[in-house]
Design an enzyme around this catalytic site. Structure first.
Site, mmCIF file in Angstrom:
data_model
loop_
_atom_site.group_PDB
_atom_site.id
_atom_site.type_symbol
_atom_site.label_atom_id
_atom_site.label_comp_id
_atom_site.label_asym_id
_atom_site.label_seq_id
_atom_site.Cartn_x
_atom_site.Cartn_y
_atom_site.Cartn_z
ATOM 1 N N ASP A 1 -25.404 7.912 19.507
ATOM 2 C CA ASP A 1 -24.890 9.134 18.910
ATOM 3 C C ASP A 1 -26.002 10.057 18.436
ATOM 4 O O ASP A 1 -26.296 10.090 17.241
ATOM 5 C CB ASP A 1 -23.974 8.758 17.731
ATOM 6 C CG ASP A 1 -23.187 9.943 17.208
ATOM 7 O OD1 ASP A 1 -23.162 10.984 17.890
ATOM 8 O OD2 ASP A 1 -22.606 9.830 16.117
ATOM 9 N N GLU B 1 -13.073 6.783 16.233
ATOM 10 C CA GLU B 1 -13.213 7.161 14.826
ATOM 11 C C GLU B 1 -11.853 7.577 14.250
ATOM 12 O O GLU B 1 -11.719 8.638 13.646
ATOM 13 C CB GLU B 1 -14.277 8.262 14.669
ATOM 14 C CG GLU B 1 -15.666 7.777 15.082
ATOM 15 C CD GLU B 1 -16.785 8.793 14.910
ATOM 16 O OE1 GLU B 1 -16.503 10.008 14.880
ATOM 17 O OE2 GLU B 1 -17.948 8.363 14.822
ATOM 18 N N GLU C 1 -27.467 17.149 13.118
ATOM 19 C CA GLU C 1 -26.901 16.107 12.262
ATOM 20 C C GLU C 1 -27.924 15.036 11.887
ATOM 21 O O GLU C 1 -28.116 14.735 10.710
ATOM 22 C CB GLU C 1 -25.699 15.474 12.967
ATOM 23 C CG GLU C 1 -25.103 14.313 12.190
ATOM 24 C CD GLU C 1 -23.891 13.698 12.872
ATOM 25 O OE1 GLU C 1 -23.536 14.113 13.987
ATOM 26 O OE2 GLU C 1 -23.296 12.784 12.270
HETATM 27 C C1 GCV Z 1 -16.839 15.255 15.182
HETATM 28 C C2 GCV Z 1 -20.464 11.420 15.017
HETATM 29 C C3 GCV Z 1 -20.402 12.423 13.900
HETATM 30 C C4 GCV Z 1 -18.979 12.897 13.664
HETATM 31 C C5 GCV Z 1 -18.431 13.477 14.970
HETATM 32 C C6 GCV Z 1 -18.515 12.380 16.040
HETATM 33 C C7 GCV Z 1 -18.037 12.876 17.382
HETATM 34 O O1 GCV Z 1 -19.843 10.237 14.629
HETATM 35 O O2 GCV Z 1 -20.944 11.866 12.737
HETATM 36 O O3 GCV Z 1 -18.988 13.866 12.667
HETATM 37 O O4 GCV Z 1 -17.120 13.923 14.824
HETATM 38 O O5 GCV Z 1 -19.849 11.954 16.167
HETATM 39 O O6 GCV Z 1 -18.896 13.232 18.178
HETATM 40 O O7 GCV Z 1 -16.847 12.898 17.627
#
Ligand code: GCV
Length: 672
Positions: free
Chosen positions: A359, A280, A387
């Site tokens: 995720d 990411e 989340e």
């Molecule tokens: C901290 C997902 C979440 C992100 C998070 C990522 C991760 O993509 O939406 O907010 O980032 O996981 O675990 O690194």
């Protein structure tokens, strides 16, 4: 002001000693004196805890003595060489008017005190108390995704308790209250900043910021908690002015060594680094043609002289994957990236693996990486913050989901190769073992936004300490500590226990996941998820939906599991139905074991899910007057939101599939 005193019931959580508890005269007498053989910060936290409870139970502060022949609680280290205790373990035994709380170490003493009080406040008979308790996991960690701006990534309970306006906050009392809550569920490591390390957080390891970080570490230490930091892999460039962050570069190595020295000078018991790299848009070793072992080992070398560890996350995937290419599969990413590196990591490097391959969806299979790397330390990562599970507006007790992961038998070494035995280090005799989870804590009065979401934080700690506890036992414990032992407690336990299934019913069917609005991930949008921008990730068309992950015709993901498990998932007949669409692309008319077609199952579960949220509200309403108004009202507000939102989910999902397929609901209910 003493930690935790004179705040609201929401704030006090499960440590609300004002709730009252009954003790016999004899046991009350015991609680009126505390004998400690030595003084230390942790022991004084333990004493403070007993004092707070005693004031409520016996109406006065106990005397703290060096010795006495009168009844008392004794706090000390277990010196018996033949004792069954392991690090952090404790025993609580009553013997002739003395309750002996012995720890293998000081953490053990503190935990023994919390356990003793838990027994009292859940109404257990302590007349002949005799408990020996050892941790199932040595690393029991919380990861905060707090930014120094004060915002929390995926935080749903206010702002950070650590930072404000890009500074570490000055007042430590809330942090101390937090450390106490965490220690009461035997947490011993906390990462205080987001794994997405931005400009300001990068500086936490610098000499300028370390004195502030040290203040937090000093508070944590009183409760036996080590502080950890997430680091930016590109820090040598962003902070150190180097022109590379290549892990094999001599200057880069030297820079990290120097940095480690500075950190340990300030915080001698610093835990180590948590790293998100090459994922990411975060920097990482791939930029330099290096692999994750190169990156992690370089940091491991820097921390090694001080006993520190590197926790390297396996959440590494290409978020710009073109889903139109059906041979590509994000679910494969962690395994494909890390499995080839087994045995290449240093001893003080630990891989942190998310529970599922994608995720934190409400339903996913267990990550095939568990057990796939016998020569590497692996710990599990869960997400307490909700989340994808209702963002602390919806009730969703997550312990059943986590238990499912820990209890899952990977069969990698035959029967009994559970995830629990892998991550605790036992199965492969690894040096490190444990579990980490992303915090759901913020500066909201209730800490968690939804008061019942406290059960997730509490339950996480209890579960990883003792993986044999059931989700229901943990729920009951939490309810009794939070609301008191009362008639009606079973209703709250049953609300918690049903909540995950209910959430799953009105959101994502049969393991498909992801039907959320982009970026903030709240509310339904069947094609909305941002990293599926190339099309849909669920491959729903007029005829079928689901991802074909079989070896025979799909992405080949099923082969990442041990043979019997791979075979089970590969075959439509044996694939657990709750994961059917995760593994297979199926026609809507396919008939499930219930006798319903997939499309009818989607319609029915979405209608039923909403009805069951109404039932939750009914149950809650029946508790009015039996629990504190403050909590009652706060939960009721959220249940109203959940009703409204679950209807939206029902209508959006049902109408999407109705329009795709043109297939009528057998019961002719209105689909908007
Ligand atoms: C901290 C997902 C979440 C992100 C998070 C990522 C991760 O993509 O939406 O907010 O980032 O996981 O675990 O690194």
């Amino acid at each position: 002001m003493e930690a935790g005193v004179s705040k609201s019931v929401l704030y006090k959580c499960w440590l609300n000693y004002d709730r009252g508890a009954k003790l016999s005269k004899e046991n009350g007498e015991i609680l009126s004196r505390i004998v400690t053989e030595k003084e230390s910060e942790i022991i004084s936290s333990a004493v403070k805890e007993l004092e707070m409870a005693a004031q409520n139970i016996i109406g006065r502060k106990p005397e703290v003595l060096k010795e006495t022949n009168l009844p008392h609680v004794f706090l000390g280290i277990d010196k018996d060489e033949k004792s069954d205790l392991i690090d952090n373990g404790f025993s609580i035994k009553k013997d002739k008017g003395v309750v002996n709380i012995l720890g293998k170490d000081e953490n053990g003493i503190l935990y023994g005190v919390f356990e003793f009080l838990r027994q009292i406040y859940t109404g257990k008979n302590i007349d002949n108390i005799n408990i020996v308790d050892n941790p199932k996991n040595m690393l029991r960690m919380i990861n905060h995704w707090d930014n120094m701006s004060g915002d929390i990534e995926r935080g749903y309970a206010g702002q950070s308790i650590f930072y404000k306006d890009n500074c570490v906050i000055d007042k430590m009392d809330r942090i101390e209250d937090y450390a106490r809550l965490a220690a009461s569920i035997f947490i011993n490591g906390i990462v205080i900043n987001n794994v997405n390390v931005h400009q300001y957080e990068t500086k936490l390891i610098s000499c300028e910021y370390l004195p502030k970080v040290k203040k937090i570490a000093d508070v944590f230490r009183k409760y036996g908690i080590k502080l950890y930091l997430s680091i930016n892999f590109a820090a040598p460039m962003e902070l150190g002015g180097l022109n590379t962050a290549d892990p094999l570069d001599a200057e880069v190595k030297a820079w990290w060594k120097k940095t480690a020295e500075n950190i340990y000078r300030s915080i001698p018991d610093f835990g180590g680094f948590l790293v998100k790299a090459d994922s990411e848009f975060r920097p990482g070793p791939f930029t330099y043609g290096r692999d994750h072992a190169d990156g992690a080992n370089m940091l491991g070398e820097a921390l090694e002289p001080f006993g520190g560890i590197v926790i390297w996350r396996c959440f590494v995937y290409n978020c710009l994957l073109d889903w139109r290419d059906r041979t590509k599969d994000r679910a494969r990413a962690a395994y494909d990236n890390f499995k080839p590196l087994d045995g290449k990591f240093k001893d003080n490097v630990i891989l942190q693996v998310k529970n599922g391959p994608m995720d934190f969806q409400i339903r996913e299979p267990i990550s095939p990486l568990f057990g796939a790397m016998p020569n590497t330390n692996e710990i599990a990562e869960f997400e307490i913050t909700q989340e994808y599970t209702g963002q602390q507006k919806h009730l969703c007790y997550l312990v059943p989901l986590w238990k499912e992961t820990l209890d899952f038998d990977t069969l990698v070494e035959g029967k009994g190769s559970t995830v629990s035995e892998i991550v605790n280090g036992n199965l492969f005799k690894r040096k490190y073992g444990g579990v980490a989870a992303v915090s759901n804590i913020g500066n909201d009065e209730s800490w968690t936004g939804h008061p019942l979401a406290q059960a997730n934080f509490y339950g996480y700690g209890r579960m990883i300490w003792d993986t044999t506890l059931s989700a229901e036992e943990i729920a009951k414990e939490w309810v009794e500590l939070t609301f008191g032992v009362f008639e009606g407690e079973d209703k709250i336990v049953s609300m918690l226990m049903q909540s995950r299934d209910i959430y799953e019913e009105y959101t994502c069917p049969l393991g498909i996941g992801w039907m959320v609005n982009p970026n903030h991930h709240y509310g339904p949008s069947v094609d909305g998820y941002e990293y599926a921008a190339w099309g849909t990730y669920h491959y729903a068309d007029f005829r079928s939906l689901g991802v074909d992950r079989t070896v025979k015709t799909g992405t080949g993901y099923t082969a990442e599991y041990a043979k019997p498990i791979a075979d089970m998932y590969e075959n439509v007949e044996t694939c657990p139905e709750e994961l059917l669409l995760f593994f297979h692309n199926m026609e809507y008319k396919y008939v499930l074991k219930s006798g319903k077609t997939i499309i009818q199952h989607i319609y029915d579960t979405h209608f039923e899910g909403v009805e069951r949220v109404y039932d939750l509200k009914e149950k809650w309403l029946s508790l009015k007057g039996k629990i504190d108004d403050e909590i009652f009202d706060a939960v009721l507000d959220r249940l109203e939101i959940q009703i409204k939102d679950s209807k939206e989910w029902r209508d959006v999902v049902n109408s999407y599939f109705y329009r795709k397929t043109g297939i009528q609901d057998e019961h002719k209910r209105k689909i908007y």
